[in-house]
Each structure stands twice: as structure tokens, then as C-alpha cells.
Scaffold this active site. Structure first.
Site, mmCIF file in Angstrom:
data_model
loop_
_atom_site.group_PDB
_atom_site.id
_atom_site.type_symbol
_atom_site.label_atom_id
_atom_site.label_comp_id
_atom_site.label_asym_id
_atom_site.label_seq_id
_atom_site.Cartn_x
_atom_site.Cartn_y
_atom_site.Cartn_z
ATOM 1 C CG ASP A 72 -1.739 1.216 1.383
ATOM 2 O OD1 ASP A 72 -1.643 2.117 0.519
ATOM 3 O OD2 ASP A 72 -2.488 1.305 2.373
ATOM 4 C CG ASP A 84 -9.848 0.516 4.083
ATOM 5 O OD1 ASP A 84 -9.109 -0.466 4.275
ATOM 6 O OD2 ASP A 84 -9.615 1.643 4.569
ATOM 7 C CG ASN A 112 -1.440 5.308 2.146
ATOM 8 O OD1 ASN A 112 -2.640 5.281 1.895
ATOM 9 N ND2 ASN A 112 -0.933 4.760 3.234
#
Length: 262
Positions: free
Chosen positions: A147, A248, A149
Site C-alpha cells: 500500500d 477498505d 498511499n
DNA sequence: ATGGTAGAGCATCTA
């Protein structure tokens, strides 16, 4: 070899779902992020029962990264190997699996462009770049998974206007990602779908954004040349969000041909 | 209307 990366947003909350999905997907190597576990609480036996060795680097309440492998798991490095002080947060794990130097990375969120955490995010990305020099080689099979971001381009965002001025899309973050790519890595999912929008891997839980298709592509597999050439297909499995209380994030699955077949 | 939900853990912080 089948390689996956998935931000599970708490392995305590998601273990049953993760076990089920892994049994169905049958990855050879799985990089997990946001386990939110201390090392002592990591459910290594549950993954052993599915046929996986595992390594975990965690701190407890937040962060935490893991690598599962059924093709060997060697030369494990928790955190950065750049010779500087230890990262206060557990966000990086490196291991060699099936001849591939694999990293499971959970890049700091940044919170806002004015926040101290955003500077930590930028410094963290520079440390990751230097870490690569120590633990990996761009002319050998290397995969930086996780991840990030960061939405690499506006094609990776549902509405660039809606996120303008926020984290995940700012030029400094994207430039830092560019420096990782310049080390000798390719965004293997985007390379297979160079012009296709709405291929997201994360959706804000709030306001029903998943069902509205409002998300970002921030979960990436970055592969060195010798590995990127072996990719036969890649997909983001939105089905992993079926049912109640999903992560999510959706997992990214990358299928690699055998070394001799590439 | 700066909203909305989820996780950790018990007041808020993080995302």
C-alpha cells in the site's frame, strides 16, 4: 509464481476472510499490510495450516506487515537496512521467496500536506529507495509490493479535482515514487492497462464510496525488469470485498511465468 | 452541513 499484495486493515478483524480468500486464490507469495498486530499475536499457525511459511513485522495497534510464502522464505529483514536509526513504525518487511526479493511495504499515509506525518512519508520513501540499494538488485528478480498511499497519476483517482491539494496525489509524493521506479522498477498493473481508468484498489469506507466507484489505485506491485517480463496477467480482485465488513482495500494479484519460460 | 465508516480500545487516534 502467483504474487499478491493486500492491505487487510486488521488481521484480527479479517483473519477468516483472509484465510478464505487465500485458499481460493492460491497465491505462492502474499504480502499483507496493516495487520495491526504485535509479532507475538501474528497467527502463523493459521497460515501454516494453509501451507505457508510466514514472517511478520508488527508493533501492535497500528501498521504491521507480513509476507506469506509456500515457495520458501529466507533472508528476512524487518524494517530498513539503510544503516540509519530504526523506523518507529512497523511498515516494511523484506524476504526472498522462490528466487524473488520481495518487499511488503505500508507507506505512511501523510494525513495532510501540512502535517508532520507528510514529511515522514516523504522521508520514508527516500529511505525505501536507499533500502533497495542494500537488499536488492534491479537486474535480479525484485518485487516491491504494498500500500503506497500514492495514486501514481490522475488516471488512478476517481476525480482529480476532488482530491486536489490532499495527500496521495501531491507532486512530491509522485516524484518520490518516480525515483523508486527509476531505480529499475515497473508498475506491472498499470503497464498492462495503460489507458484504463476506474481500476481502483482502495475506497473510503465512508459515504458508500465503494458502491459509487469512488476510489484510488494505491496498492502496487513494482517489479524489476527481469520480473516484469514474466508477468502474464494482473488483476485487482474486487470480489474480495463481498459480504460484510471487508477491508477498505482489494488485493492485487500478479501471475508470473516460470523463470525459464520468460 | 468539512459530513460519512471502520478498527483499536475505551478517549480518541488513524485511515
Amino acid at each position: 509464481m502467483r504474487l499478491v499484495t493486500w492491505n487487510v486493515n486488521s488481521l484480527n478483524a479479517r483473519l477468516g476472510r483472509v484465510e478464505e480468500w487465500i485458499a481460493e486464490c492460491q497465491p505462492d507469495v502474499a504480502c499483507l499490510q496493516e495487520t495491526k498486530l504485535a509479532d507475538a499475536a501474528f497467527p502463523s499457525m493459521a497460515f501454516a495450516a494453509l501451507g505457508y511459511e510466514s514472517a511478520h513485522h508488527g508493533e501492535g495497534r497500528w501498521n504491521g506487515v507480513a509476507i506469506l510464502s509456500r515457495v520458501g522464505l529466507h533472508d528476512v529483514v524487518p524494517g530498513f537496512a539503510d544503516g540509519e536509526s530504526d523506523d518507529p513504525e512497523a511498515r516494511l518487511l523484506t524476504a526472498t521467496c522462490g528466487g524473488v526479493r520481495v518487499m511488503s511495504a505500508y507507506v505512511p499515509n501523510g494525513r495532510s500536506l501540512e502535517h508532520e506525518h507528510y514529511q515522514y512519508k516523504l522521508r520514508w520513501l527516500e529511505r525505501l529507495r536507499r533500502h533497495l540499494d542494500v537488499v536488492a538488485d534491479p537486474t535480479a528478480p525484485t518485487a516491491v509490493c504494498g500500500d503506497f498511499n500514492i495514486a501514481p497519476t490522475d488516471l488512478d483517482v476517481w476525480d482529480p479535482k476532488a482530491v486536489h491539494g490532499a495527500t496521495h496525489v501531491s507532486p512530491p509524493e509522485r516524484e518520490a515514487l518516480g525515483r523508486l521506479l527509476a531505480w529499475g522498477l515497473a508498475d506491472v498493473f498499470r503497464d498492462r492497462f495503460p489507458d484504463t481508468g476506474r481500476l481502483f484498489s482502495w475506497w473510503d469506507y465512508r459515504a458508500g464510496n465503494f458502491h459509487k466507484g469512488l476510489g484510488m489505485r494505491i496498492d502496487l506491485v513494482l517489479a524489476s525488469g527481469p520480473l516484469a517480463r514474466r508477468v502474464s496477467w494482473a488483476l485487482i480482485d474486487r470480489n474480495a470485498r463481498k459480504g460484510k465488513l471487508p477491508s477498505d482495500h482489494a488485493p492485487l494479484v500478479v501471475q508470473l511465468e516460470d523463470e525459464d519460460a520468460a
